[in-house]
Design a protein around this motif. Structure first.
Motif, PDB file in Angstrom:
ATOM      1  N   ILE A   1       0.864  -1.183   0.000  1.00  0.00           N
ATOM      2  CA  ILE A   1       0.000   0.000   0.000  1.00  0.00           C
ATOM      3  C   ILE A   1       0.901   1.235   0.000  1.00  0.00           C
ATOM      4  N   ILE A   2       0.575   2.183  -0.887  1.00  0.00           N
ATOM      5  CA  ILE A   2       1.242   3.487  -0.901  1.00  0.00           C
ATOM      6  C   ILE A   2       0.234   4.496  -0.351  1.00  0.00           C
ATOM      7  N   PRO A   3       0.357   4.879   0.924  1.00  0.00           N
ATOM      8  CA  PRO A   3      -0.567   5.867   1.475  1.00  0.00           C
ATOM      9  C   PRO A   3      -0.140   7.269   1.020  1.00  0.00           C
ATOM     10  N   GLY A   4      -0.972   8.258   1.322  1.00  0.00           N
ATOM     11  CA  GLY A   4      -0.568   9.613   0.951  1.00  0.00           C
ATOM     12  C   GLY A   4      -1.543  10.653   1.448  1.00  0.00           C
ATOM     13  N   VAL A   5      -1.001  11.729   1.974  1.00  0.00           N
ATOM     14  CA  VAL A   5      -1.806  12.866   2.427  1.00  0.00           C
ATOM     15  C   VAL A   5      -1.045  14.120   2.043  1.00  0.00           C
TER      16      VAL A   5
ATOM     17  N   ILE B   1       9.383   0.338  -6.951  1.00  0.00           N
ATOM     18  CA  ILE B   1       7.919   0.426  -7.044  1.00  0.00           C
ATOM     19  C   ILE B   1       7.475   0.244  -8.491  1.00  0.00           C
ATOM     20  N   LYS B   2       8.166   0.889  -9.411  1.00  0.00           N
ATOM     21  CA  LYS B   2       7.794   0.771 -10.824  1.00  0.00           C
ATOM     22  C   LYS B   2       7.926  -0.657 -11.340  1.00  0.00           C
ATOM     23  N   ALA B   3       8.826  -1.423 -10.733  1.00  0.00           N
ATOM     24  CA  ALA B   3       9.083  -2.795 -11.185  1.00  0.00           C
ATOM     25  C   ALA B   3       8.196  -3.829 -10.492  1.00  0.00           C
ATOM     26  N   LEU B   4       7.348  -3.406  -9.561  1.00  0.00           N
ATOM     27  CA  LEU B   4       6.545  -4.361  -8.796  1.00  0.00           C
ATOM     28  C   LEU B   4       5.618  -5.174  -9.692  1.00  0.00           C
ATOM     29  N   LYS B   5       5.505  -6.462  -9.370  1.00  0.00           N
ATOM     30  CA  LYS B   5       4.568  -7.347 -10.069  1.00  0.00           C
ATOM     31  C   LYS B   5       3.495  -7.875  -9.113  1.00  0.00           C
ATOM     32  N   LYS B   6       3.602  -7.504  -7.832  1.00  0.00           N
ATOM     33  CA  LYS B   6       2.631  -7.925  -6.823  1.00  0.00           C
ATOM     34  C   LYS B   6       1.556  -6.844  -6.671  1.00  0.00           C
ATOM     35  N   PRO B   7       0.370  -7.206  -6.152  1.00  0.00           N
ATOM     36  CA  PRO B   7      -0.699  -6.217  -5.997  1.00  0.00           C
ATOM     37  C   PRO B   7      -0.245  -5.003  -5.174  1.00  0.00           C
ATOM     38  N   THR B   8      -0.529  -3.815  -5.703  1.00  0.00           N
ATOM     39  CA  THR B   8      -0.097  -2.564  -5.076  1.00  0.00           C
ATOM     40  C   THR B   8      -1.257  -1.571  -5.118  1.00  0.00           C
ATOM     41  N   LEU B   9      -1.570  -0.975  -3.962  1.00  0.00           N
ATOM     42  CA  LEU B   9      -2.715  -0.070  -3.838  1.00  0.00           C
ATOM     43  C   LEU B   9      -2.253   1.308  -3.390  1.00  0.00           C
TER      44      LEU B   9
ATOM     45  N   PHE C   1      -1.594  -2.859 -10.399  1.00  0.00           N
ATOM     46  CA  PHE C   1      -1.680  -1.576  -9.683  1.00  0.00           C
ATOM     47  C   PHE C   1      -3.131  -1.110  -9.560  1.00  0.00           C
ATOM     48  N   TYR C   2      -3.476  -0.708  -8.335  1.00  0.00           N
ATOM     49  CA  TYR C   2      -4.797  -0.178  -8.025  1.00  0.00           C
ATOM     50  C   TYR C   2      -4.623   1.171  -7.327  1.00  0.00           C
TER      51      TYR C   2
ATOM     52  N   ASN D   1     -10.672  -7.125   0.814  1.00  0.00           N
ATOM     53  CA  ASN D   1     -10.585  -7.635  -0.566  1.00  0.00           C
ATOM     54  C   ASN D   1      -9.165  -7.507  -1.098  1.00  0.00           C
ATOM     55  N   PHE D   2      -8.548  -6.345  -0.848  1.00  0.00           N
ATOM     56  CA  PHE D   2      -7.190  -6.144  -1.349  1.00  0.00           C
ATOM     57  C   PHE D   2      -6.225  -7.157  -0.732  1.00  0.00           C
ATOM     58  N   SER D   3      -6.444  -7.503   0.519  1.00  0.00           N
ATOM     59  CA  SER D   3      -5.544  -8.437   1.202  1.00  0.00           C
ATOM     60  C   SER D   3      -5.626  -9.856   0.634  1.00  0.00           C
TER      61      SER D   3
END
Length: 196
Positions: A42-46, A65-73, A172-173, A192-194
């Protein structure tokens, strides 16, 4: 286990509190070496997208991060970082989605930032929104929005104009709303994401 990308621009407390309530295991990603122990991220952000991107670049995590192949939100500004460019700070971002983050146009009857509960309408079927009815309400706080592009839009919302409430491409989501502050349906989305 979920790895939370820690780069100094995330609302870590609300997110970790929600994951703990749900019994979802998580840990922090501070370096590229940390990433190996997780199966989704998960990439949080505020706050300010341009400043957030600068902080993310300082971590050295951008290529990983750009190379990730696993689910990323990406959540809120974390979602905006996935786009190519933001008008906030005139900033080039991760460019994982070839779309832009734009400032809401001024309109007398609407306050910016867009703050509070709004309906989200699904545009594609996806396991991220399993057991979440169309038109469910989620909690938003943002002054910039992701331009609507049907190629990448998973769900949409209208405030001043129609925009992408969530996006999806490959692994990527992104969600513009805060699932950790969105009650039952927000918790359902995190669950669901988990499992994706």
């Amino acid at each position: 286990m979920i790895g939370i990308i820690r780069y100094g621009a995330g609302n870590i407390f609300s997110l970790t509190a929600a994951l703990e309530r749900l019994g979802i295991a998580y840990g922090m990603v501070n370096t590229e070496a940390d990433m190996e122990q997780f199966d989704r991220y998960i990439i949080p952000g505020v706050g300010h997208a341009g400043a957030a991107m600068h902080k993310l670049e300082q971590t050295g995590l951008v290529p990983a991060i750009k190379a990730l192949k696993k689910p990323t939100l990406g959540i809120c500004v974390g979602m905006q970082l996935l786009t190519a460019y933001s008008e906030e700070g005139d900033a080039n971002l991760l460019n994982l989605f070839p779309i832009k983050t734009l400032k809401f146009p001024h309109q007398a009857d609407f306050k910016v930032p867009h703050t509070g509960w709004n309906q989200v309408f699904m545009e594609k079927e996806n396991p991220l929104f399993e057991n979440i009815p169309a038109g469910s309400h989620f909690y938003f706080v943002h002054s910039y929005f992701i331009e609507y592009d049907p190629s990448f839009t998973l769900s949409s919302t209208s405030y001043i104009n129609k925009f992408s409430a969530s996006i999806w491409h490959s692994n990527f989501y992104g969600v513009q709303f805060h699932p950790e502050k969105s009650g039952t349906y927000g918790e359902t989305l995190l669950k669901n994401f988990s499992k994706i």
